[in-house]
Every structure is written in structure tokens, then in C-alpha cells.
Design an enzyme around this catalytic site. Structure first.
Site, PDB file in Angstrom:
ATOM      1  N   ARG A  33      16.944 -68.431  16.208  1.00 17.53           N
ATOM      2  CA  ARG A  33      18.271 -67.947  16.591  1.00 17.53           C
ATOM      3  C   ARG A  33      18.913 -68.994  17.485  1.00 17.53           C
ATOM      4  O   ARG A  33      18.973 -68.847  18.697  1.00 17.53           O
ATOM      5  CB  ARG A  33      18.170 -66.582  17.277  1.00 17.53           C
ATOM      6  CG  ARG A  33      17.719 -65.512  16.303  1.00 17.53           C
ATOM      7  CD  ARG A  33      17.602 -64.176  16.947  1.00 17.53           C
ATOM      8  NE  ARG A  33      18.869 -63.456  17.022  1.00 17.53           N
ATOM      9  CZ  ARG A  33      18.957 -62.193  17.407  1.00 17.53           C
ATOM     10  NH1 ARG A  33      17.880 -61.525  17.744  1.00 17.53           N
ATOM     11  NH2 ARG A  33      20.130 -61.596  17.463  1.00 17.53           N
ATOM     12  N   CYS A  40      14.605 -60.484  19.665  1.00 15.35           N
ATOM     13  CA  CYS A  40      13.647 -60.092  18.638  1.00 15.35           C
ATOM     14  C   CYS A  40      13.088 -61.303  17.903  1.00 15.35           C
ATOM     15  O   CYS A  40      13.765 -62.319  17.759  1.00 15.35           O
ATOM     16  CB  CYS A  40      14.346 -59.198  17.623  1.00 15.35           C
ATOM     17  SG  CYS A  40      14.456 -57.497  18.153  1.00 15.35           S
ATOM     18  N   LYS A  89      24.699 -50.367  21.701  1.00 12.64           N
ATOM     19  CA  LYS A  89      24.010 -51.452  22.428  1.00 12.64           C
ATOM     20  C   LYS A  89      24.788 -52.761  22.303  1.00 12.64           C
ATOM     21  O   LYS A  89      25.024 -53.443  23.293  1.00 12.64           O
ATOM     22  CB  LYS A  89      22.600 -51.615  21.853  1.00 12.64           C
ATOM     23  CG  LYS A  89      21.945 -52.957  22.100  1.00 12.64           C
ATOM     24  CD  LYS A  89      20.589 -52.972  21.436  1.00 12.64           C
ATOM     25  CE  LYS A  89      19.982 -54.298  21.124  1.00 12.64           C
ATOM     26  NZ  LYS A  89      20.754 -55.264  20.364  1.00 12.64           N
ATOM     27  N   ASN A  90      25.186 -53.093  21.093  1.00 14.91           N
ATOM     28  CA  ASN A  90      25.813 -54.396  20.883  1.00 14.91           C
ATOM     29  C   ASN A  90      27.250 -54.455  21.393  1.00 14.91           C
ATOM     30  O   ASN A  90      27.856 -55.520  21.406  1.00 14.91           O
ATOM     31  CB  ASN A  90      25.762 -54.793  19.407  1.00 14.91           C
ATOM     32  CG  ASN A  90      24.338 -55.132  18.965  1.00 14.91           C
ATOM     33  OD1 ASN A  90      23.443 -55.214  19.807  1.00 14.91           O
ATOM     34  ND2 ASN A  90      24.145 -55.319  17.677  1.00 14.91           N
ATOM     35  N   ASP A 150      20.963 -55.360  10.617  1.00 13.84           N
ATOM     36  CA  ASP A 150      20.238 -54.478  11.538  1.00 13.84           C
ATOM     37  C   ASP A 150      19.822 -53.151  10.888  1.00 13.84           C
ATOM     38  O   ASP A 150      19.156 -52.329  11.516  1.00 13.84           O
ATOM     39  CB  ASP A 150      21.094 -54.194  12.783  1.00 13.84           C
ATOM     40  CG  ASP A 150      21.098 -55.382  13.740  1.00 13.84           C
ATOM     41  OD1 ASP A 150      20.353 -56.345  13.511  1.00 13.84           O
ATOM     42  OD2 ASP A 150      21.863 -55.336  14.725  1.00 13.84           O
ATOM     43  N   ARG A 203      14.288 -51.034  23.126  1.00 13.16           N
ATOM     44  CA  ARG A 203      15.314 -52.032  23.451  1.00 13.16           C
ATOM     45  C   ARG A 203      16.668 -51.582  22.902  1.00 13.16           C
ATOM     46  O   ARG A 203      17.703 -51.930  23.460  1.00 13.16           O
ATOM     47  CB  ARG A 203      14.967 -53.389  22.819  1.00 13.16           C
ATOM     48  CG  ARG A 203      13.829 -54.101  23.502  1.00 13.16           C
ATOM     49  CD  ARG A 203      13.713 -55.519  23.003  1.00 13.16           C
ATOM     50  NE  ARG A 203      15.055 -56.064  22.893  1.00 13.16           N
ATOM     51  CZ  ARG A 203      15.445 -56.950  21.985  1.00 13.16           C
ATOM     52  NH1 ARG A 203      14.591 -57.406  21.109  1.00 13.16           N
ATOM     53  NH2 ARG A 203      16.673 -57.388  21.953  1.00 13.16           N
TER      54      ARG A 203
END
Ligand code: UD1
Length: 461
Positions: A155, A150, A52-53, A339, A431
Site C-alpha cells: 500500500r 491491513c 469508519k472510512n 472491502d 478495527r
């Protein structure tokens, strides 16, 4: 919020891959849940999806070029769907397909239709901020709203903005919208106060079309940054140093196209490895890059799990006995990934002895603690440190996933718990995990996804 573009629907395959779930999404307590019957040992082989990242910044990077680009090994995730929606609003044509048997996206942005990110989608994912660097570089202008993501603490995006200013952007913020303009980006020396993953990537993307040379000092070193460098260099950029703390970029006047396969998702692989350990299992993770998982596998080894790398790069994770407590501090890569913090906390609560887990990357990433306690975990939090006393007798109950990785931690606790658990908030988990219930089910977990009502497919309007 409605995600537009049902024509992108790509059905999920039996093995859990494929499928871009574009559906009407109203966050709320009535969303899907996982029903998990605990204490089934996980065994067998599973292949984590693409990262994903890695895929999200690469999708945004395609805004830098007029030429078509294909991304291979694309995971079917909500965040990918959201990014597809954002790129489409900016003028991208996107086709889904398969390349060498793997799900792929072909994206072409011949012309930028708008330099303003769609506010509804921008608010949904943190990665929406990645459009800033490419739009500024290509069009000299962009307007974005503050990104979502999230609920794991503040952030800020100050490091992104500071770096873009150094590259020659003038930036104003009003009514929650950020406007950035430039008459032409110029290479600069940028020192990041913290090795932010997103800021490093955004600035790399801005710098590839800037005039002259950019050096990013104290850059983040995550493997996904190396993957972005590989993609950008493939389409004609000149970047060196990703994976170290100094990245050098020589600006080019334009970029071309190409096809790139994204790296496997190390966080998904790590989550499955921890799930294997939590159930006393024996699981092979196929197609991973074991080096990306070293901080985790070293800790699992310390806790008493047996980790072996097989000839073809498959990682075998076995936990034949009760694991021992350990201490962990989350850190930027190559340290222990934040994570994986909720997932390892679930495992620590099952281990023998007292573990200390310190979160140094995010300020507020202990949302899962209360829910783990409700399952029987003995966890005390003091600031950024959690003290976990094990072994706890976890028992099934109804818990709520407050964010993506917290959800993964609760799933792991439920897999190990006595009785049946209901993990609500599956929309958060989706997600970042593709077909988690399908993959865990293939390893012997007893897990079902329960939708409270049928999904409504988005209209194309
Ligand atoms: C990325 C990952 C996310 C992971 C995180 C840390 C993606 C799409 N997401 O998020 O899964 O949890 O790295 O490994 O790749 N910060 C600032 N100012 C900034 C930017 C960041 O203060 O301008 C702070 C953040 O608040 C946070 C820390 O730096 O406390 C790390 O953030 P960062 O590395 O930027 O994470 P993301 O790129 O958002």
C-alpha cells in the site's frame, strides 16, 4: 504497544454502540475469537454504525483548525481509538460524549504540540497518513513513519507524496521516517495516476489552507470523500466536486468549528446484507443510504436475493432460496467495493454454479481463500481472479482472520456453516466493526466472543 489515554474509555451500550476499547494490544494467536454456531437464519432489524472510512479523515481534518469540532455518529472502533491516540500526541483535547443520543467526539487542537506522528501508533493504522496534509497546511511541517493497516498487499503512499510536492512541500525519506516541509502551500493542478481514496482526502485537506486554487483530477469518488467535503465546507472551506472525478478547492486563510454527523457505514451495512443472504434470512438495515450500496444490491439481486427499499430508507434484504452464481470485479466507487470482496466470496461459495471474482484494487487480497477452503469452499485462485464453485457444504472449524474484511468473510461463512466455527483474530475485525457479535446476535445468530484472558486497561501514563 500500549494505547495511552484510558480517560477516553466510553462504555459499550447494550445495543452494541458506544465504547472506545482502549486496551493493551499485542498481536498474536492468543487474541479473542468468535465462537459461532452456524445455520441460524438472521431475521430482524439492525442499524449500522457511522462509517469508519468517513470518521478517520474527518478526525485528522480537525488538525486544520484551532476551533472545537464535534463529530457525531462515531463508531466505537479500534482504528478510532488509535486515531484518538495520534491526535492527542499532536496536541488535541478530545472529549467523548453523546449528541442527540449518538456517540460523539469533540476535538479541539488550539495549538499543535508536535508535528511528529507517534511512531508506535502510526504503524498501527493506514489512516495515520491523514495527518500529513493538515499538519503541513497548518504548521508547514510534519514527520511521519510509514503507515500500518491491513495485510492486503503493498500500500504505497507515492500518490500522497507526489500531490503534496505539487502543492509546494519538499519531502525527504530516511530510516522509514518521512519529513515534509513547506514555506507555504500553493494551489496546484494535480492529476492522480489512480483514484486513490486516501490520496484524494489527504490532498483535499492540504489544499484547503493553501494559497489559491487546487484542482484534483481523476479523484476518487467514494461517499466518504463527499462526507469529508461536507465537513470541511461546514467549518469554512471552499470545496466543490467531491463525488465526481474533479475536485476544486479554493484555499482559505483559516477555518472555524462546527458539528457534523458522519454517514452510515456502507461496508458494515453491506456485510450485514451479505450475512442475511448467506443464512437465507430476512433483515432490515435501518438508517442506511441505499444509493451507497447499489453495486452490492444489484449483484445480490442478480444472485436471486430480494432487496427492497422501504419508505424510511430502510433496506430489506431477503433470500428465500438458494442463490445463483455471478461474476464480480472490484473497482473504485461506484464499482463493487474491494472491502466487500471476502464477504461476497463466502456467499458465492454457497451459491449454485461457478462464480468468478476479480480483485483489481489491491494486489494481495485473497488471504481468506485458504481459510474458506478449510471450511469446505471450492475456490481456485489464478493471479487476481478467484473461481468459486458452489454450492459448497461448509462445515465449522477453526479459522484465522488475517485482516479486517477477511475476518468478516469468515464470520459470514461460519454463520452459514454446519456445526461450530472458531474465528480467531477478532482484533482485526474490531478495527472496523462495532459490536459485530452484538448486532449479529440481535438478529438471531448464535455467536459469542471469547477472550483468552481479561483485557488490560491502558494506563494514562
Ligand atoms: C481506502 C479505505 C479502504 C479501502 C480502499 C479502497 C480508508 C481509511 N480506507 O484505503 O478501506 O479498501 O480505500 O477502496 O478510507 N495506491 C498507490 N499509491 C498511493 C495510494 C494508493 O499505489 O499513494 C494504490 C494502493 O496500493 C491500492 C490502490 O491504490 O492498490 C487503492 O488504494 P487507496 O484508494 O489509496 O486506498 P486507501 O485510501 O489506502
Amino acid at each position: 504497544m500500549t494505547v495511552k489515554g484510558a480517560e477516553f474509555w466510553y462504555p459499550r451500550q447494550g445495543n452494541g454502540t458506544g465504547g472506545f476499547p482502549l486496551f493493551t494490544f499485542e498481536p498474536g494467536p492468543d487474541h479473542a475469537s468468535y465462537i459461532i454456531e452456524g445455520q441460524h437464519r438472521l431475521t430482524g432489524t439492525v442499524r449500522p454504525s457511522g462509517a469508519k472510512n468517513a470518521v478517520l479523515p474527518i478526525m485528522a481534518a480537525i488538525l486544520l483548525t484551532k476551533e472545537p469540532c464535534t463529530i457525531v455518529n462515531v463508531p466505537a472502533l479500534r482504528d478510532v481509538s488509535m486515531m484518538m491516540g495520534i491526535l492527542t500526541a499532536l496536541g488535541a483535547r478530545i472529549e467523548t460524549g453523546t449528541t442527540a443520543g449518538q456517540p460523539s467526539l469533540t476535538i479541539q487542537v488550539k495549538d499543535i504540540a508536535s508535528t511528529a506522528g507517534p511512531p508506535d501508533l502510526m504503524g498501527e493504522i493506514r489512516s495515520s497518513i491523514f495527518i500529513m496534509g493538515p499538519l503541513l497546511a497548518r504548521e508547514g511541517e510534519c514527520m511521519v513513519s510509514y503507515p500500518g493497516g491491513c495485510a492486503i498487499g503493498p500500500r504505497p503512499i507515492d500518490l500522497h507524496l507526489k500531490g503534496l510536492r505539487l502543492l509546494g512541500a519538499s519531502i525527504s525519506e530516511e530510516y522509514g521516517r518521512i519529513t515534509a516541509r513547506t514555506t507555504g502551500l500553493r494551489g496546484a493542478d494535480i492529476h492522480l495516476d489512480f483514484p486513490s481514496v486516501g490520496a484524494t482526502e489527504n490532498l483535499m485537506m492540504a489544499a484547503v489552507l493553501a494559497e489559491g486554487c487546487t484542482v484534483i483530477h481523476n479523484a476518487a469518488k467514494e461517499p466518504e470523500i463527499v462526507d469529508l467535503q461536507d465537513f470541511l465546507n461546514l467549518i469554512g472551506a471552499n470545496i466543490r466536486g467531491a463525488g465526481t472525478d474533479t475536485i476544486r478547492i479554493v484555499g482559505r486563510s483559516s477555518l472555524g468549528g462546527g458539528a457534523h454527523a458522519v454517514i452510515p457505514d456502507r461496508i458494515e451495512a453491506g456485510t450485514l446484507a451479505i450475512a442475511a443472504c448467506a443464512t437465507g434470512g430476512d433483515v432490515r438495515l435501518a438508517g442506511t443510504i441505499p444509493d451507497h450500496l447499489l453495486a452490492l444490491t444489484a449483484k445480490l439481486g442478480e444472485m436471486g436475493a430480494e432487496i427492497t427499499e422501504e419508505d424510511d430508507g430502510t433496506l430489506r434484504v431477503r433470500a428465500n432460496r438458494r442463490l445463483r452464481a455471478t461474476d464480480i470485479k472490484t473497482l473504485p466507487y461506484p464499482g463493487f467495493a474491494t472491502d466487500l470482496q471476502p464477504q461476497i466470496m463466502a456467499l458465492m461459495s454457497l451459491a449454485d454454479g461457478t462464480s468468478i471474482l476479480t480483485e483489481t484494487v489491491f494486489e494481495k487480497r485473497f488471504n481468506h481463500v485458504e481459510e474458506l477452503r478449510r471450511m469446505g469452499a471450492d475456490i481456485r485462485v489464478d493471479g487476481r481472479t478467484a473461481v468459486i464453485k458452489g454450492p459448497a457444504r461448509l462445515t465449522g472449524t477453526t479459522v484465522q482472520a488475517s485482516d479486517l474484511r477477511a475476518g468478516a468473510g469468515l464470520v459470514i461463512a461460519a454463520l452459514a456453516a454446519e456445526g461450530t466455527s472458531v474465528v480467531r483474530g477478532v482484533e482485526h475485525i474490531e478495527r472496523g466493526y462495532e459490536g459485530l457479535e452484538v448486532k449479529l446476535g440481535s438478529l438471531g445468530a448464535v455467536i459469542k466472543k471469547k477472550d483468552p484472558y481479561p483485557k488490560v486497561r491502558a494506563s494514562t501514563g
